[in-house]
Design a protein around this motif. Structure first.
Motif, PDB file in Angstrom:
ATOM      1  N   GLY A   1      64.782  60.068   3.629  1.00 42.57           N
ATOM      2  CA  GLY A   1      64.170  60.608   2.227  1.00 42.57           C
ATOM      3  C   GLY A   1      63.400  59.159   1.996  1.00 42.57           C
ATOM      4  N   MET A   2      63.661  58.092   2.051  1.00 44.93           N
ATOM      5  CA  MET A   2      63.035  56.832   1.582  1.00 44.93           C
ATOM      6  C   MET A   2      61.662  56.945   2.456  1.00 44.93           C
ATOM      7  SD  MET A   2      65.547  53.862   1.043  1.00 44.93           S
ATOM      8  CE  MET A   2      66.724  53.956   2.414  1.00 44.93           C
ATOM      9  N   LYS A   3      61.772  57.326   3.772  1.00 48.08           N
ATOM     10  CA  LYS A   3      60.452  57.438   4.434  1.00 48.08           C
ATOM     11  C   LYS A   3      59.397  58.276   3.900  1.00 48.08           C
ATOM     12  CE  LYS A   3      57.920  57.295   8.585  1.00 48.08           C
ATOM     13  NZ  LYS A   3      57.013  58.550   8.059  1.00 48.08           N
ATOM     14  N   CYS A   4      59.894  59.435   3.460  1.00 52.41           N
ATOM     15  CA  CYS A   4      59.088  60.553   3.020  1.00 52.41           C
ATOM     16  C   CYS A   4      58.555  60.194   1.443  1.00 52.41           C
ATOM     17  CB  CYS A   4      59.976  61.810   2.720  1.00 52.41           C
ATOM     18  SG  CYS A   4      58.940  63.180   2.151  1.00 52.41           S
ATOM     19  N   VAL A   5      59.501  59.394   0.671  1.00 53.36           N
ATOM     20  CA  VAL A   5      59.231  58.791  -0.670  1.00 53.36           C
ATOM     21  C   VAL A   5      57.780  57.868  -0.113  1.00 53.36           C
ATOM     22  CG1 VAL A   5      59.574  57.426  -2.499  1.00 53.36           C
ATOM     23  CG2 VAL A   5      60.950  59.279  -1.892  1.00 53.36           C
ATOM     24  N   GLY A   6      57.796  57.267   0.728  1.00 53.04           N
ATOM     25  CA  GLY A   6      56.902  56.195   1.230  1.00 53.04           C
ATOM     26  C   GLY A   6      55.742  56.974   1.480  1.00 53.04           C
ATOM     27  N   ASP A   7      55.680  57.829   2.087  1.00 59.71           N
ATOM     28  CA  ASP A   7      54.542  58.968   2.787  1.00 59.71           C
ATOM     29  C   ASP A   7      53.886  59.444   1.511  1.00 59.71           C
ATOM     30  OD1 ASP A   7      55.011  58.232   5.307  1.00 59.71           O
ATOM     31  OD2 ASP A   7      56.414  59.920   5.828  1.00 59.71           O
TER      32      ASP A   7
ATOM     33  N   CYS B   1      64.413  60.774 -10.664  1.00 59.55           N
ATOM     34  CA  CYS B   1      65.083  60.004  -9.479  1.00 59.55           C
ATOM     35  C   CYS B   1      64.736  58.633  -9.610  1.00 59.55           C
ATOM     36  CB  CYS B   1      64.718  60.489  -8.137  1.00 59.55           C
ATOM     37  SG  CYS B   1      65.728  59.843  -6.726  1.00 59.55           S
ATOM     38  N   PRO B   2      65.397  57.582 -10.573  1.00 61.90           N
ATOM     39  CA  PRO B   2      65.076  56.295 -10.784  1.00 61.90           C
ATOM     40  C   PRO B   2      65.258  55.474  -9.670  1.00 61.90           C
ATOM     41  CG  PRO B   2      66.968  57.071 -12.309  1.00 61.90           C
ATOM     42  CD  PRO B   2      66.508  58.340 -11.640  1.00 61.90           C
ATOM     43  N   HIS B   3      66.481  56.106  -8.600  1.00 61.47           N
ATOM     44  CA  HIS B   3      66.952  55.319  -7.787  1.00 61.47           C
ATOM     45  C   HIS B   3      65.789  55.013  -6.561  1.00 61.47           C
ATOM     46  CE1 HIS B   3      70.991  55.644  -9.227  1.00 61.47           C
ATOM     47  NE2 HIS B   3      71.048  56.784  -9.152  1.00 61.47           N
ATOM     48  N   ALA B   4      64.555  55.909  -6.556  1.00 60.38           N
ATOM     49  CA  ALA B   4      63.656  55.774  -5.693  1.00 60.38           C
ATOM     50  C   ALA B   4      62.573  54.661  -6.128  1.00 60.38           C
ATOM     51  CB  ALA B   4      62.927  57.178  -5.484  1.00 60.38           C
TER      52      ALA B   4
ATOM     53  N   PHE C   1      69.037  66.489  -4.607  1.00 59.55           N
ATOM     54  CA  PHE C   1      67.741  65.913  -4.201  1.00 59.55           C
ATOM     55  C   PHE C   1      67.933  64.137  -4.195  1.00 59.55           C
ATOM     56  CE2 PHE C   1      63.653  64.126  -4.913  1.00 59.55           C
ATOM     57  CZ  PHE C   1      62.869  64.474  -3.660  1.00 59.55           C
ATOM     58  N   ALA C   2      68.405  63.751  -5.239  1.00 59.44           N
ATOM     59  CA  ALA C   2      68.735  62.422  -5.430  1.00 59.44           C
ATOM     60  C   ALA C   2      69.408  61.615  -4.282  1.00 59.44           C
ATOM     61  CB  ALA C   2      69.064  61.903  -6.776  1.00 59.44           C
ATOM     62  N   GLN C   3      70.238  62.456  -3.775  1.00 57.61           N
ATOM     63  CA  GLN C   3      71.141  61.775  -2.815  1.00 57.61           C
ATOM     64  C   GLN C   3      70.308  61.807  -1.654  1.00 57.61           C
ATOM     65  OE1 GLN C   3      74.343  64.334  -2.595  1.00 57.61           O
ATOM     66  NE2 GLN C   3      75.444  63.232  -4.533  1.00 57.61           N
ATOM     67  N   TRP C   4      69.477  62.912  -1.252  1.00 57.63           N
ATOM     68  CA  TRP C   4      68.485  62.882  -0.025  1.00 57.63           C
ATOM     69  C   TRP C   4      67.574  61.946  -0.290  1.00 57.63           C
ATOM     70  CZ3 TRP C   4      63.221  63.737   0.643  1.00 57.63           C
ATOM     71  CH2 TRP C   4      63.097  63.820   2.036  1.00 57.63           C
ATOM     72  N   ALA C   5      66.814  61.561  -1.320  1.00 52.94           N
ATOM     73  CA  ALA C   5      65.828  60.626  -1.545  1.00 52.94           C
ATOM     74  C   ALA C   5      66.460  59.251  -1.254  1.00 52.94           C
ATOM     75  CB  ALA C   5      65.353  60.788  -2.744  1.00 52.94           C
ATOM     76  N   GLY C   6      67.684  59.046  -1.451  1.00 54.24           N
ATOM     77  CA  GLY C   6      68.168  57.530  -1.022  1.00 54.24           C
ATOM     78  C   GLY C   6      68.535  57.388   0.437  1.00 54.24           C
ATOM     79  N   SER C   7      68.417  58.605   1.330  1.00 53.06           N
ATOM     80  CA  SER C   7      68.689  58.410   2.559  1.00 53.06           C
ATOM     81  C   SER C   7      67.644  57.742   3.276  1.00 53.06           C
ATOM     82  CB  SER C   7      69.054  60.060   3.220  1.00 53.06           C
ATOM     83  OG  SER C   7      67.801  60.480   3.073  1.00 53.06           O
ATOM     84  N   LYS C   8      67.738  57.523   4.755  1.00 54.53           N
ATOM     85  CA  LYS C   8      66.549  56.907   5.295  1.00 54.53           C
ATOM     86  C   LYS C   8      65.726  57.902   5.576  1.00 54.53           C
ATOM     87  CE  LYS C   8      65.583  54.814   9.793  1.00 54.53           C
ATOM     88  NZ  LYS C   8      66.193  54.219  11.327  1.00 54.53           N
TER      89      LYS C   8
END
Length: 267
Positions: free
Chosen positions: A75-81, A116-119, A66-73
């Protein structure tokens, strides 16, 4: 999508979540649906699936996936949402014609922060600190929700690991918002709490005090180094102004551009 929404709701249940994990719903259902949702028409479905995955994978081996997906384009869009939905929930707004409760967003947000600290940088870019501050400020006017408040302080504590987040917290005076929360949780001055709520209140206050301590830890250390008695043997007294400014930058977690260029008071 109603079925995915139901899974997302159940993923926040301490009774249902273990059953969902044992049934391999993450691997067999959620990841395949997430892979199939490839365009903007599926934004709500992607967010729903993501919340369910992070809730069910928060302490599992596949959290690295999941952390790898969250770092994708995507994933980052979804985290922002997700952060955007927190802001809407706090202000009675709607996204994709759907209303969100604050708790339904804070639960996966806390799990995301602790696994997921990378987010962190994406969360900060979408004003997560400001939304958390509003959560504490609005508590006095909102329906008493101890569980959501606890998720808020735990999420804030996780963010304290990030230097930029600490800068934001100081700038908006998040400490004052936490102190107002203390007053609400004081049975003598604030809410009339039931015995079980008092236990949660003590956990919230303890967590909030740790946040305040972390925000001022490096600052206090710097000033102690300049104290006549406590800092008598401090090496800070031996360095020149430019080096001292560098140390101060680190202590306050600020860029040099945030400082007044006049350093005469440090001479």
């Amino acid at each position: 999508s109603m079925g995915l929404g139901a899974i997302n709701c159940l993923s926040r249940s301490y009774r249902a979540a273990p059953i969902l994990r044992r049934s391999n719903v993450v691997e067999d259902v959620l990841w395949p649906f997430l892979a199939a949702a490839v365009d903007d028409r599926h934004e709500l479905m992607v967010l729903t699936i993501t919340c369910a995955i992070v809730n069910l994978s928060a302490s599992q081996e596949d959290e690295q996936v999941f952390a790898q997906w969250a770092g994708s384009k995507a994933g980052m869009k979804c985290v922002g949402d997700l952060v955007h939905c927190l802001g809407l929930a706090l202000n009675d707004g709607r996204w994709q014609n759907v209303s969100f409760s604050v708790h339904s967003v804070m639960y996966p947000l806390h799990n995301l922060l602790r696994t997921c600290p990378h987010a962190d940088h994406v969360l900060l870019e979408n004003n997560v600190v400001e939304h958390l501050d509003q959560l504490f400020r609005d508590a006095v006017h909102a329906t008493r929700d101890m569980e959501t408040l606890e998720l808020g302080v735990k999420a804030t504590r996780c963010l304290c690991r990030d230097a930029a987040a600490q800068v934001r917290m100081r700038k908006i005076d998040l400490v004052a918002s936490l102190q107002r929360t203390f007053a609400l949780l004081d049975p003598a001055r604030g809410w009339r709490l039931q015995p079980e709520e008092l236990i949660v209140a003590r956990r919230i206050v303890a967590e909030a005090k740790e946040i305040i301590s972390e925000l001022f830890e490096s600052v206090v250390t710097l000033w102690m180094g300049h104290h006549v008695r406590l800092g008598g043997a401090s090496l800070l007294r031996l360095i020149d102004v430019d080096c001292l400014m560098m140390v101060s930058d680190l202590a306050f977690y600020q860029d040099r551009t945030d400082w007044n260029s006049d350093t005469s008071m440090l001479s």
